[in-house]
Motif scaffolding. Structure first.
Motif, short mmCIF file in Angstrom:
data_model
loop_
_atom_site.label_atom_id
_atom_site.label_comp_id
_atom_site.label_asym_id
_atom_site.label_seq_id
_atom_site.Cartn_x
_atom_site.Cartn_y
_atom_site.Cartn_z
N PHE A 190 0.84 -1.21 0.00
CA PHE A 190 0.00 0.00 0.00
C PHE A 190 0.87 1.25 0.00
CE2 PHE A 190 -4.63 -0.47 0.71
CZ PHE A 190 -4.72 -1.85 0.61
N ALA A 191 1.91 1.22 0.84
CA ALA A 191 2.79 2.38 0.93
C ALA A 191 3.52 2.60 -0.39
CB ALA A 191 3.79 2.20 2.07
N MET A 192 3.99 1.50 -0.99
CA MET A 192 4.70 1.62 -2.26
C MET A 192 3.77 2.14 -3.36
SD MET A 192 7.77 0.93 -1.72
CE MET A 192 7.49 1.63 -0.12
N ALA A 193 2.53 1.62 -3.35
CA ALA A 193 1.57 2.07 -4.35
C ALA A 193 1.32 3.56 -4.20
CB ALA A 193 0.27 1.29 -4.23
N ALA A 194 1.25 4.02 -2.95
CA ALA A 194 1.03 5.45 -2.73
C ALA A 194 2.21 6.26 -3.25
CB ALA A 194 0.81 5.71 -1.25
N LEU A 195 3.43 5.75 -3.00
CA LEU A 195 4.61 6.47 -3.48
C LEU A 195 4.64 6.49 -5.00
CD1 LEU A 195 7.50 5.30 -1.11
CD2 LEU A 195 6.27 7.46 -1.10
N LEU A 196 4.30 5.34 -5.62
CA LEU A 196 4.33 5.26 -7.07
C LEU A 196 3.34 6.23 -7.70
CD1 LEU A 196 4.59 1.40 -7.65
CD2 LEU A 196 6.24 3.12 -8.38
N SER A 197 2.14 6.29 -7.09
CA SER A 197 1.12 7.14 -7.68
C SER A 197 1.29 8.59 -7.25
CB SER A 197 -0.27 6.65 -7.26
OG SER A 197 -0.42 6.81 -5.87
N GLY A 198 2.08 8.81 -6.21
CA GLY A 198 2.25 10.16 -5.71
C GLY A 198 1.04 10.64 -4.94
N ARG A 199 0.11 9.74 -4.69
CA ARG A 199 -1.09 10.14 -3.99
C ARG A 199 -1.07 9.54 -2.59
NH1 ARG A 199 -7.42 8.85 -5.33
NH2 ARG A 199 -8.13 9.70 -3.37
N LEU A 200 -0.76 10.38 -1.63
CA LEU A 200 -0.65 9.89 -0.27
C LEU A 200 -1.45 10.86 0.60
CD1 LEU A 200 2.71 8.60 1.06
CD2 LEU A 200 0.79 9.13 2.52
N ASP A 201 -2.72 10.55 0.77
CA ASP A 201 -3.59 11.49 1.46
C ASP A 201 -4.43 10.77 2.50
OD1 ASP A 201 -5.13 10.00 -0.14
OD2 ASP A 201 -5.70 11.60 -1.51
N ALA A 202 -5.42 11.47 3.03
CA ALA A 202 -6.26 10.89 4.05
C ALA A 202 -7.00 9.66 3.52
CB ALA A 202 -7.25 11.93 4.56
N ALA A 203 -7.42 9.71 2.26
CA ALA A 203 -8.14 8.57 1.69
C ALA A 203 -7.24 7.34 1.67
CB ALA A 203 -8.60 8.90 0.28
N TRP A 204 -5.98 7.56 1.28
CA TRP A 204 -5.03 6.45 1.27
C TRP A 204 -4.93 5.84 2.68
CZ3 TRP A 204 -0.45 6.06 4.11
CH2 TRP A 204 0.29 4.89 3.85
N ALA A 205 -4.79 6.70 3.67
CA ALA A 205 -4.67 6.20 5.05
C ALA A 205 -5.91 5.42 5.44
CB ALA A 205 -4.44 7.37 6.01
N ARG A 206 -7.08 5.88 4.96
CA ARG A 206 -8.31 5.19 5.32
C ARG A 206 -8.38 3.81 4.66
NH1 ARG A 206 -11.70 9.35 4.79
NH2 ARG A 206 -12.07 8.85 2.62
N TRP A 207 -7.88 3.70 3.43
CA TRP A 207 -7.84 2.38 2.79
C TRP A 207 -6.89 1.46 3.54
CZ3 TRP A 207 -6.55 5.11 -2.41
CH2 TRP A 207 -7.70 5.72 -2.91
N CYS A 208 -5.78 2.07 3.97
CA CYS A 208 -4.69 1.29 4.53
C CYS A 208 -5.00 0.79 5.95
CB CYS A 208 -3.45 2.18 4.56
SG CYS A 208 -1.94 1.29 4.68
N ARG A 209 -5.74 1.60 6.69
CA ARG A 209 -5.89 1.29 8.12
C ARG A 209 -6.46 -0.07 8.45
NH1 ARG A 209 -8.02 6.04 11.89
NH2 ARG A 209 -7.18 4.71 13.52
N PRO A 210 -7.59 -0.49 7.82
CA PRO A 210 -8.09 -1.81 8.20
C PRO A 210 -7.07 -2.92 7.95
CG PRO A 210 -9.54 -0.77 6.58
CD PRO A 210 -8.44 0.18 6.84
N TRP A 211 -6.32 -2.81 6.85
CA TRP A 211 -5.32 -3.86 6.54
C TRP A 211 -4.22 -3.87 7.59
CZ3 TRP A 211 -6.69 -7.23 2.91
CH2 TRP A 211 -7.68 -6.83 1.99
N ALA A 212 -3.76 -2.68 7.95
CA ALA A 212 -2.71 -2.61 8.96
C ALA A 212 -3.22 -3.16 10.28
CB ALA A 212 -2.24 -1.16 9.13
N ASN A 213 -4.47 -2.82 10.63
CA ASN A 213 -5.04 -3.31 11.89
C ASN A 213 -5.16 -4.82 11.90
OD1 ASN A 213 -5.32 -0.99 13.36
ND2 ASN A 213 -7.35 -0.52 12.58
#
Lengths: 669, 156
Positions: A190-213
């Motif tokens: 998820f982090a790499m995808a965010a870096l690749l797309s250059g889109r690292l925002d609140a929405a990204w964090a919201r997608w990421c959180r359940p997986w991290a949890n």
């Protein structure tokens, strides 16, 4: 024939992963939806073929196919079926297949439950995971193929599964630990995808959180299961040994814990972005480090597989490539990650930063203690080891600090909190936990104890500040029931996990402070007192199991002259390997465990044995269980699902050219 | 200096101070808890400072295990096939402790030259030899394979 089919499906999976690791990423970079759309079907294919390989290896174990070297090395015709089926992960090759299978499982889960996210993002996530799988599969095919045949002739019978592994703990610990470990690869992707797309925002964090949890919760329970297993199987009476192979999961867990907190800040406030990405990389690096240490044979440990250095170098290669690549990408994209630095010195952001610093420092110190002997040897050629006192000296005070911050964090506010407000809120909780902390050990044991008082005060601090926070949250609701209903699931998750910290802390500290043990030689009919218990040795008799023979002793336990129960510790010798093994007998209880391990016979029917009374030891695992449930509850919060609906609506109602790529995923829901 | 710069500086100083304190304390704790490892040959040659707590590794010499009948005391000899060190231990030995097995013991050498072990470790996998024991045997110029093969009549 079937093992060759397994080998073949691994090769097919490798080919599919090679496609998965290139086409969707290319598609995402060029805006080619067809290529991006390949990600999900490719993942399904990878899952099927790795799953097939896994099933075929399991089948070889089930039917005692001793022409397969790996089966011959890790099974035996006398082995009970449940261990034959799980002996698949009893050695290096098979456990790595399990690892790869877990990754395929996570990829499939991402493919299935990612409808809320834009296709380009999903394609990148799955593409990165595909690249990782390429590395793993190449490693497996090149150095550790579990399907290799025993040439020229199959063996008559297998060597047997290591007797220390023939236990329920072996059935549950490795799969859960791997599942948790590998889960952090998803967060990494998820982090790499965010870096690749250059889109690292609140929405990204919201997608990421359940997986991290979820990854965090599973890793938590995986580590706890290992600790519980070691406690009753290895028989040294401890639940954590700071073993070099126990440490990497802990390091990963500490980074992961920091990560799930940092993600909260990224989601709610849009800051800590680069820090969050860094933690995702570090947690993933921790998981790779764990594999590297277990499989390279660099460190001495009960977990170490019999190893060869070639594998170590290969894994080191994967580690360097993936982490190096990740860090390079991180450096290139750093300008995108800048967040606005706008919060007060006393604010929730600050407290979460403190939480992160403490967790990262403790992870780093565990890392240092784990790898220091290796570095020292490389420099001076002297062999050294770092004992538990080092880890305890560092870890215990850091955790105490962390718990202090934990009490304040939830009550503080984003951006800025006044010190006055916090002290008004928390004065009562602080006072109550201090007073009770001093009084409780005195009341229960009749003696003062600084350690027990600090423990009790810290644990109560978590409980009281948590209660105060919950009360604040429900203050303007009509009734308690209405208040409880109004709180979101993620809030319950947080409270439960924090309560778990209190329970774990109590268990860990009190069992360390108050445990008693005694090694004795007892003749038949002799007894010994330990704590308020009396243990009488009533004799030993021979026993026979499906694949072992042994002796079983009967120990009668009494308290105040009243009979409690009998304990039956065993000494076993496994027939196939001739390995001796101790099976301790445990009387588990909420407040204390009693347990006995049998040593050896010393003439006249007298046996040596070690007897333990361990107060509160169950709380260690109870606490981790609460933390795990907390993590899962938080991941189940409905706002992560609600996003899907709103995204879908948004995609349908405002289809603009710019969002068409994002929209496709939404419409498909 | 602008206020937000000052705040930034404060935070950075705070972090730097915290980190250096943590690093300092960590290194101190590390230096206090290093357990050196010595081979029986190094012990026999007096390379170990008197009274130092250390780890020793080697094979349990065949026929050297002597258990006392009425207590938990055990005496045995550990060897790297060049030198031998007697070890005394009170307690229950690990499952895989036996003659010809590689072990690692922790403790100190007493005035009589006997290693008083506080802990004895044997590995859980029989095929697996601790790198420390292996290093000890290599240092003494003996390979474990040769010796175990010899002692078991070449059955390997």
């Amino acid at each position: 024939m079937l093992p060759e089919l397994g080998h073949f499906s691994l090769i097919l999976a490798l080919c599919l992963c090679a496609l998965l690791g290139t086409l969707p990423l290319l598609g995402a970079a060029r805006g080619n939806t067809q290529f991006m759309g390949l990600a999900r079907p490719l993942v399904a294919g990878v899952f099927v073929f790795i799953g097939l390989a896994y099933a075929l290896l399991t089948y070889s174990f089930a039917v005692d196919d001793f022409s397969v070297t790996y089966v011959q090395q890790h099974s035996n015709s006398l082995l009970p079926l449940r261990y034959k089926l799980t002996a698949v992960w009893g050695g290096h090759e098979g456990s790595f297949l399990l690892w790869t299978f877990m990754l395929a499982g996570w990829m499939l889960t991402v493919a299935l439950f990612s409808r809320t996210m834009p296709l380009a993002f999903v394609a990148r996530v799955l593409g990165v995971l595909g690249l990782l799988s390429v590395g793993y599969l190449m490693f497996m095919l090149a150095t550790s193929n579990p399907f290799d045949r025993l040439v020229p002739l199959p063996a008559a019978d297998g060597v047997d599964l290591n007797s220390a592994l023939q236990d329920f703990g072996f059935i549950v610990h490795p799969p859960t630990l791997y599942m948790g470990y590998v889960g952090f690869s998803v967060v990494f992707a998820f982090a790499m995808a965010a870096l690749l797309s250059g889109r690292l925002d609140a929405a990204w964090a919201r997608w990421c959180r359940p997986w991290a949890n979820v990854a965090w919760a599973i890793l938590t329970i995986g580590i706890a299961l290992g600790s519980w297993w070691a406690y009753y199987e290895l028989g040294w009476g401890g639940w954590w040994a700071w073993d070099p192979v126990e440490n990497p999961p802990l390091i990963t867990w500490l980074f992961g814990t920091a990560l799930i907190h940092s993600l909260a800040v990224t989601e709610k406030r849009g800051i800590f972005k680069s820090w969050t990405v860094m933690l995702a990389i570090l947690a993933f690096a921790g998981s790779l480090l764990g594999t590297f240490i277990t499989r390279s044979g660099l460190l001495t440990s009960v977990h170490a597989f019999a190893t060869d250095p070639e594998r170590g170098i290969f894994i080191l290669g994967i580690l360097v490539l993936s982490i190096g690549g990740a860090l390079l990408l991180f450096a290139l994209r750093a300008p995108l990650l800048r967040g606005r630095f706008s919060f007060g010195l006393l604010s929730r952001e600050m407290l979460l930063l403190v939480n992160n610093l403490i967790l990262v420092v403790s992870a780093a110190s565990v890392f240092l203690g784990t790898l220091f002997p290796m570095v020292y040897q490389a420099i001076t050629d002297d062999l050294i080891s770092i004992g538990p006192p080092y880890f305890n000296a560092i870890f215990v005070p850091l955790m105490a600090l962390l718990v202090l911050a934990l009490g304040v964090g939830p009550l503080s506010r984003w951006k800025k909190t006044s010190g006055n407000f916090l002290s008004r809120q928390l004065a009562l909780a602080a006072l109550a936990s201090l007073i009770l902390g001093v009084i409780l050990p005195l009341l229960v044991t009749g003696a003062m104890s600084v350690g027990a008082s600090i423990t009790a005060a810290l644990a109560l601090w978590i409980v009281f500040s948590g209660l105060k926070d919950a009360r604040n949250k429900m203050a303007n609701k009509k009734s308690i029931a209405a208040g409880l209903r109004s709180l979101p699931m993620s809030y319950y998750g947080m409270q439960l996990a924090h309560l778990g910290v209190a329970v774990l802390l109590t268990g860990a500290a009190l069992t360390t402070l108050y445990s008693q043990e005694k090694s004795v030689l007892l003749g038949v009919g002799e007894s010994i007192d330990l704590g308020s218990y009396e243990f009488e040795f009533q004799g030993a008799k021979p026993i026979t199991g499906p694949n072992f023979r042994g002796m079983e002793a009967t120990i009668a336990v009494r308290r105040d002259g009243e009979s409690l129960r009998d304990l039956y510790p065993e000494r076993r010798v496994y027939l196939a390997s001739g390995t001796p093994s101790t099976e301790m007998a445990i009387d588990a209880g909420f407040w204390r465990d009693l347990f006995v391990t049998l040593g050896e016979e010393r003439g006249d029917g007298a046996w040596s044995m070690t007897i333990y009374v361990k107060p509160f030891v169950r709380w260690v695992w109870l606490g981790t269980l609460l933390m795990c449930f907390g993590g899962l509850l938080a991941a189940a919060d409905k706002r992560y699902r609600r996003v899907r609906e709103s995204r879908a609506e948004a995609a349908v109602t405002e289809p603009s050219a710019a969002r068409s790529v994002d929209g496709i995923a939404g419409v498909r829901v | 200096m602008k206020p937000h710069r000052r705040k930034m500086l404060g935070i950075i100083l705070f972090i730097a101070f915290g980190l250096s304190a943590a690093v300092g304390l960590t290194l101190y704790a590390l230096s206090q808890n290093i357990n050196m490892f010595f081979t029986p040959t190094q012990v026999a040659q007096g390379e170990v400072p008197a009274g130092q707590h250390f780890r020793i590794g080697g094979m349990v010499k065949d026929g050297s295990i002597a258990r006392e009948a009425d207590s938990l005391s055990v005496n045995f000899v550990t060897t790297d096939f060049a030198s031998e060190v007697p070890i005394h231990y009170v307690g229950i030995l690990p499952d895989l402790f036996r003659e010809g097995q590689g072990i690692v013991a922790e403790g100190i050498v007493d005035a009589g030259g006997v290693f008083q072990a506080s802990k004895v470790l044997a590995k859980h996998d029989e095929n697996y030899m601790s790198p420390e024991v292996k290093a000890a045997l290599d240092a003494a110029g003996a390979s474990a394979e040769n010796h175990s093969a010899a002692s078991e009549g070449g059955s390997l």
